[in-house]
Design a protein around this motif. Structure first.
Motif, short mmCIF file in Angstrom:
data_model
loop_
_atom_site.label_atom_id
_atom_site.label_comp_id
_atom_site.label_asym_id
_atom_site.label_seq_id
_atom_site.Cartn_x
_atom_site.Cartn_y
_atom_site.Cartn_z
N GLN A 93 0.76 -1.32 -0.01
CA GLN A 93 -0.17 -0.14 -0.32
C GLN A 93 0.32 0.76 -0.32
N TYR A 94 1.38 1.21 0.92
CA TYR A 94 3.06 2.64 0.77
C TYR A 94 4.35 2.19 1.10
N LYS B 63 -8.24 3.56 -5.01
CA LYS B 63 -6.59 4.54 -5.81
C LYS B 63 -5.59 3.06 -5.35
N ILE B 64 -4.93 2.85 -6.24
CA ILE B 64 -3.56 2.33 -7.07
C ILE B 64 -2.51 2.35 -7.74
N SER B 65 -1.47 3.05 -7.12
CA SER B 65 -0.55 3.28 -7.63
C SER B 65 0.75 2.04 -8.77
N LYS C 11 3.48 -0.68 -9.93
CA LYS C 11 4.31 -0.32 -9.38
C LYS C 11 5.94 -1.01 -9.38
N ASN D 209 6.21 -0.96 -4.28
CA ASN D 209 5.93 0.81 -4.43
C ASN D 209 7.61 0.85 -5.18
N GLU E 209 0.50 8.24 -10.21
CA GLU E 209 0.04 7.92 -8.88
C GLU E 209 -1.37 7.83 -8.48
N ALA E 210 -1.68 7.95 -7.30
CA ALA E 210 -2.61 7.58 -6.36
C ALA E 210 -3.97 8.63 -6.52
N ARG F 58 -4.08 8.55 0.44
CA ARG F 58 -3.89 7.39 0.99
C ARG F 58 -4.42 6.63 -0.52
N GLU F 59 -3.48 5.60 -0.47
CA GLU F 59 -3.89 4.45 -1.48
C GLU F 59 -4.83 3.65 -0.60
N THR F 60 -5.40 3.06 -1.75
CA THR F 60 -6.32 2.20 -0.84
C THR F 60 -5.23 1.09 -0.35
#
Length: 220
Positions: A13-14, A57-59, A61, A80, A126-127, A132-134
């Motif tokens: 996630q982060y 929201k998912i960026s 990887k 990430n 980016e998300a 904040r990303e899901t």
């Protein structure tokens, strides 16, 4: 190039999300089961993640870990770009499993590690809206789904999870696609429905080509 459409899939996630590493490296171990015998760290890759839903929201990887059992892929973790992968793996291996250090279990069972650098330029997404990303837990099997709906990240009994909300609702129409190529695999993991918690911080998308959708797909 082996094509893979369903897999035990973990999403960080982060940056430096230790729970993601800890869970992925320990889930599936038991007194009579070793879930994998090898893993491959893939650096500087592009896992492209397509999302068609405004609340998710998912960026993309840019690092990954592929786990194998008898040369077959059993788990994929996508990470990430700026995560300290080596440090997070070290922390995961230093956790306790029962009364033993996980690292010792890996060494005893000769679980080996390879490292691959794909040297790809990062494709950054980016998300949305800088929120904040899901927290995403892709699901490919029934026992894992039951555990996830209780808040756990793992099918095994661990403390790793998202316990902010114990209520989930079903989203019948959502599309999420993960696409990643390594030196030997082509991952294309699609989802068309999901569960989301009521405060919309935790998502459990259902893999389209997994046993969870097998009966439905047979009827189509």
């Amino acid at each position: 190039m082996k094509k893979i459409n369903t897999v035990d899939l973990w999403t960080e996630q982060y940056e430096n999300q230790y729970e993601c590493f800890n869970g992925a490296f320990v889930d599936g171990f038991s007194d009579d089961n070793i879930p994998f015998d090898e893993y491959k760290v893939v650096r500087n890759c592009n896992c492209l993640i397509e999302v068609e839903h405004p609340d998710i929201k998912i960026s993309n990887k840019h690092n990954a870990i592929v786990f194998y059992k008898n040369k077959e892929v059993v788990r994929l973790v996508v990470l990430n770009k700026d995560t300290d992968v080596d440090k997070c793996i070290s922390v995961a291996l230093d956790q306790y499993y029962g009364d033993k250090i996980l690292r010792d279990i890996y060494e005893k069972n000769n679980i080996s590690c390879k490292v691959l650098d794909m040297q790809e330029e990062p494709v950054v997404k980016e998300a949305n809206d800088n929120k904040r990303e899901t927290d995403v837990g892709s699901c490919d099997r029934w026992n894992l789904l039951y555990s996830m709906l209780k808040g756990s990240y793992t099918e095994s009994d661990t403390s790793y999870g998202n316990f902010e909300s114990d209520r989930y609702e079903f989203i019948p129409n959502v599309y999420i696609k993960y696409e990643l190529s390594t030196n030997t695999e082509k991952f294309l993991i699609e989802h068309r429905c999901a569960f989301i918690n009521t405060i919309k911080t935790r998502l459990i998308p259902i893999q389209e080509n997994s046993p969870l959708t097998m009966d439905r797909n047979k009827g189509e």
